[in-house]
Design a protein around this motif. Structure first.
Motif, short mmCIF file in Angstrom:
data_model
loop_
_atom_site.label_atom_id
_atom_site.label_comp_id
_atom_site.label_asym_id
_atom_site.label_seq_id
_atom_site.Cartn_x
_atom_site.Cartn_y
_atom_site.Cartn_z
N ILE A 205 75.42 61.21 27.53
CA ILE A 205 75.53 60.78 27.15
C ILE A 205 74.06 59.90 26.45
CG2 ILE A 205 75.21 58.38 28.14
CD1 ILE A 205 76.80 59.33 30.62
N ALA A 206 73.17 60.12 26.56
CA ALA A 206 71.80 59.90 25.97
C ALA A 206 71.61 60.33 24.48
CB ALA A 206 70.47 60.95 27.28
N ILE A 207 72.59 61.07 23.67
CA ILE A 207 71.90 61.83 22.63
C ILE A 207 73.30 61.47 21.92
CG2 ILE A 207 70.75 62.93 23.22
CD1 ILE A 207 72.87 65.64 23.08
N THR A 208 74.50 60.65 22.07
CA THR A 208 75.25 60.22 21.41
C THR A 208 75.78 58.76 21.23
OG1 THR A 208 77.38 60.75 20.46
CG2 THR A 208 77.36 61.34 22.75
N ASN A 209 76.70 57.89 20.22
CA ASN A 209 77.00 56.99 20.97
C ASN A 209 78.32 56.46 20.34
OD1 ASN A 209 74.57 55.24 20.72
ND2 ASN A 209 74.32 55.57 18.47
N LEU A 210 78.72 57.87 20.54
CA LEU A 210 80.28 58.50 20.44
C LEU A 210 81.49 57.56 21.81
CD1 LEU A 210 80.75 61.43 18.13
CD2 LEU A 210 81.90 59.43 17.65
N PRO A 211 81.99 57.61 22.19
CA PRO A 211 83.04 57.28 23.09
C PRO A 211 82.53 58.38 23.94
CG PRO A 211 84.72 56.01 21.17
CD PRO A 211 82.97 56.85 20.71
N ILE A 212 83.35 58.72 25.05
CA ILE A 212 82.88 59.67 26.30
C ILE A 212 83.82 59.78 27.00
CG2 ILE A 212 81.52 61.06 27.48
CD1 ILE A 212 79.04 61.08 25.82
N VAL A 213 85.12 60.78 27.05
CA VAL A 213 85.51 61.49 27.32
C VAL A 213 85.80 62.32 29.25
CG1 VAL A 213 87.17 62.27 26.49
CG2 VAL A 213 88.01 61.85 28.05
N ALA A 214 85.12 62.03 29.81
CA ALA A 214 84.62 63.17 30.99
C ALA A 214 85.79 63.71 31.60
CB ALA A 214 84.45 62.79 32.35
N ILE A 215 86.04 64.97 31.78
CA ILE A 215 86.32 66.22 32.10
C ILE A 215 86.48 67.52 32.52
CG2 ILE A 215 86.80 67.87 29.70
CD1 ILE A 215 89.41 68.46 30.14
N GLY A 216 86.84 67.67 33.86
CA GLY A 216 87.20 68.98 34.71
C GLY A 216 86.70 68.73 36.12
N GLY A 217 88.08 68.94 37.26
CA GLY A 217 88.38 68.65 37.74
C GLY A 217 87.87 66.77 38.67
N ILE A 218 88.28 66.43 37.93
CA ILE A 218 88.45 64.38 38.66
C ILE A 218 89.09 64.31 39.10
CG2 ILE A 218 87.84 62.59 38.01
CD1 ILE A 218 86.72 63.67 34.82
N ASP A 219 88.97 64.25 40.02
CA ASP A 219 90.83 63.62 40.94
C ASP A 219 89.40 61.64 41.40
OD1 ASP A 219 88.79 63.34 43.39
OD2 ASP A 219 90.33 66.09 43.49
N TYR A 220 90.89 61.56 42.16
CA TYR A 220 90.72 60.15 43.63
C TYR A 220 90.01 60.07 44.12
CZ TYR A 220 93.96 61.57 46.27
OH TYR A 220 95.12 62.86 46.98
N ASN A 221 89.24 61.59 44.56
CA ASN A 221 88.03 61.45 45.40
C ASN A 221 87.00 61.77 44.87
OD1 ASN A 221 90.16 61.77 48.37
ND2 ASN A 221 90.63 64.02 47.28
N ASN A 222 86.70 62.46 44.00
CA ASN A 222 85.25 61.92 43.60
C ASN A 222 84.93 61.09 41.56
OD1 ASN A 222 86.10 63.25 40.76
ND2 ASN A 222 86.06 65.41 41.94
N ILE A 223 86.14 60.65 41.54
CA ILE A 223 86.57 60.04 40.19
C ILE A 223 85.06 58.73 40.46
CG2 ILE A 223 88.05 57.84 40.35
CD1 ILE A 223 88.11 57.89 37.83
N GLN A 224 85.01 58.02 42.00
CA GLN A 224 83.31 57.29 42.35
C GLN A 224 82.24 57.23 41.92
OE1 GLN A 224 82.51 57.24 46.71
NE2 GLN A 224 84.03 59.03 46.02
N TYR A 225 82.37 58.53 41.27
CA TYR A 225 80.85 59.24 40.86
C TYR A 225 80.50 59.09 39.42
CZ TYR A 225 80.79 61.22 45.60
OH TYR A 225 80.81 61.82 47.06
N LEU A 226 81.64 58.70 38.86
CA LEU A 226 81.98 58.22 37.28
C LEU A 226 81.92 56.81 37.37
CD1 LEU A 226 84.39 61.32 36.29
CD2 LEU A 226 82.32 60.90 36.02
N LYS A 227 81.67 56.35 38.16
CA LYS A 227 82.74 54.90 38.00
C LYS A 227 81.25 54.07 36.85
CE LYS A 227 86.71 53.98 38.89
NZ LYS A 227 88.17 53.66 37.92
N ASN A 228 80.60 54.43 37.10
CA ASN A 228 79.46 53.91 37.20
C ASN A 228 77.87 53.68 35.80
OD1 ASN A 228 79.25 52.19 38.85
ND2 ASN A 228 78.15 52.81 40.41
N LEU A 229 79.16 55.43 35.14
CA LEU A 229 78.59 55.59 34.11
C LEU A 229 78.90 54.98 33.01
CD1 LEU A 229 78.59 59.37 35.00
CD2 LEU A 229 76.94 57.95 35.16
N PRO A 230 77.97 55.10 31.17
CA PRO A 230 78.76 54.36 30.56
C PRO A 230 80.02 55.60 29.36
CG PRO A 230 76.16 55.61 30.14
CD PRO A 230 76.86 55.47 31.37
N ILE A 231 80.96 55.84 30.54
CA ILE A 231 82.04 56.71 29.70
C ILE A 231 82.99 55.59 29.10
CG2 ILE A 231 80.66 58.76 30.30
CD1 ILE A 231 83.07 58.73 32.43
#
Length: 220
Positions: free
Chosen positions: A166-192
């Protein structure tokens, strides 16, 4: 073909026949996922059970029809020939696939309207230079969490690794890998811009898809 928009990444389904429960028809599944609110579909066949080229083309053309009905982009993993055959909206490539510049040159030489391009990046060292990045629409970064959906997956980068990208690009980012409704809370506050989902949707009960998509979908 659809023009890339950042909100297409909100809930990005990655799917191939290897990801589905036995006996599940991929076209029927994708249609239900789209009706449930999925915002992009990437067609990706991996592993020893991947179908032959004729079958892949038939599936891709079927997915093209279904995604058009919902005005949602179809993205083809790696295979630019298949992307052109089915008039896909986008192509997603990895670090070991055809190079971005090669892909752009191929499309330019054919005087074709190029699909938008996404690139997988796991580490800052893999981030393309400014010239290459200018040809990209988005970055796919991960795996964020452990995943069984890809046998040759890169090592888990976690939230810390994602923050470095995130820190080195201005391109939109989509996160991938093992994401489900139990752990998505850890991504919600990130600028992705969104999350790419495989097993959390493909292994879920069909009647639960609308609820799960809404739990996973990024809202701006």
């Amino acid at each position: 073909m659809l023009k890339f928009e950042t909100n297409m990444l909100q809930c990005y389904l990655v799917v191939g026949r290897q990801d589905l429960k036995p006996g599940t028809d991929i076209l029927e599944f994708v249609a239900i996922a789209l009706a449930s609110g999925v915002t992009a579909v990437q067609y990706r066949e991996k592993g020893p059970m991947a179908p032959n080229d004729t079958t892949k083309q038939a599936i891709a053309l079927g997915l093209r029809r279904v995604t058009k009905q919902y005005n949602v982009p179809l993205i083809i993993d790696d295979d630019w020939q298949l992307a052109l055959q089915c008039q896909a909206d986008g192509i997603h490539i990895g670090q070991s696939d055809v190079k971005v510049t090669e892909l752009v040159n191929i499309l330019t030489q054919r005087s074709l309207q190029p699909p938008f391009i996404g690139l997988s990046v796991s580490t800052p060292e893999q981030m393309p230079n400014a010239i290459i990045a200018s040809h990209l629409s988005y970055i796919g970064s991960g795996p964020i969490f452990a995943t069984n959906s890809k046998q040759d997956a890169d090592p888990v980068i976690g939230i810390v690794g994602l923050r470095k990208i995130i820190a080195i690009t201005n391109l939109p980012i989509v996160a991938i890998g093992g994401i489900d409704y139990n752990n998505i809370q850890y991504l919600k506050n990130l600028p992705i811009s969104g999350v790419a989902i495989i097993s959390a949707l493909t292994k879920a009960p069909i009647n639960k898809l609308p609820t799960i998509v809404q739990q996973l979908k990024f809202n701006f």
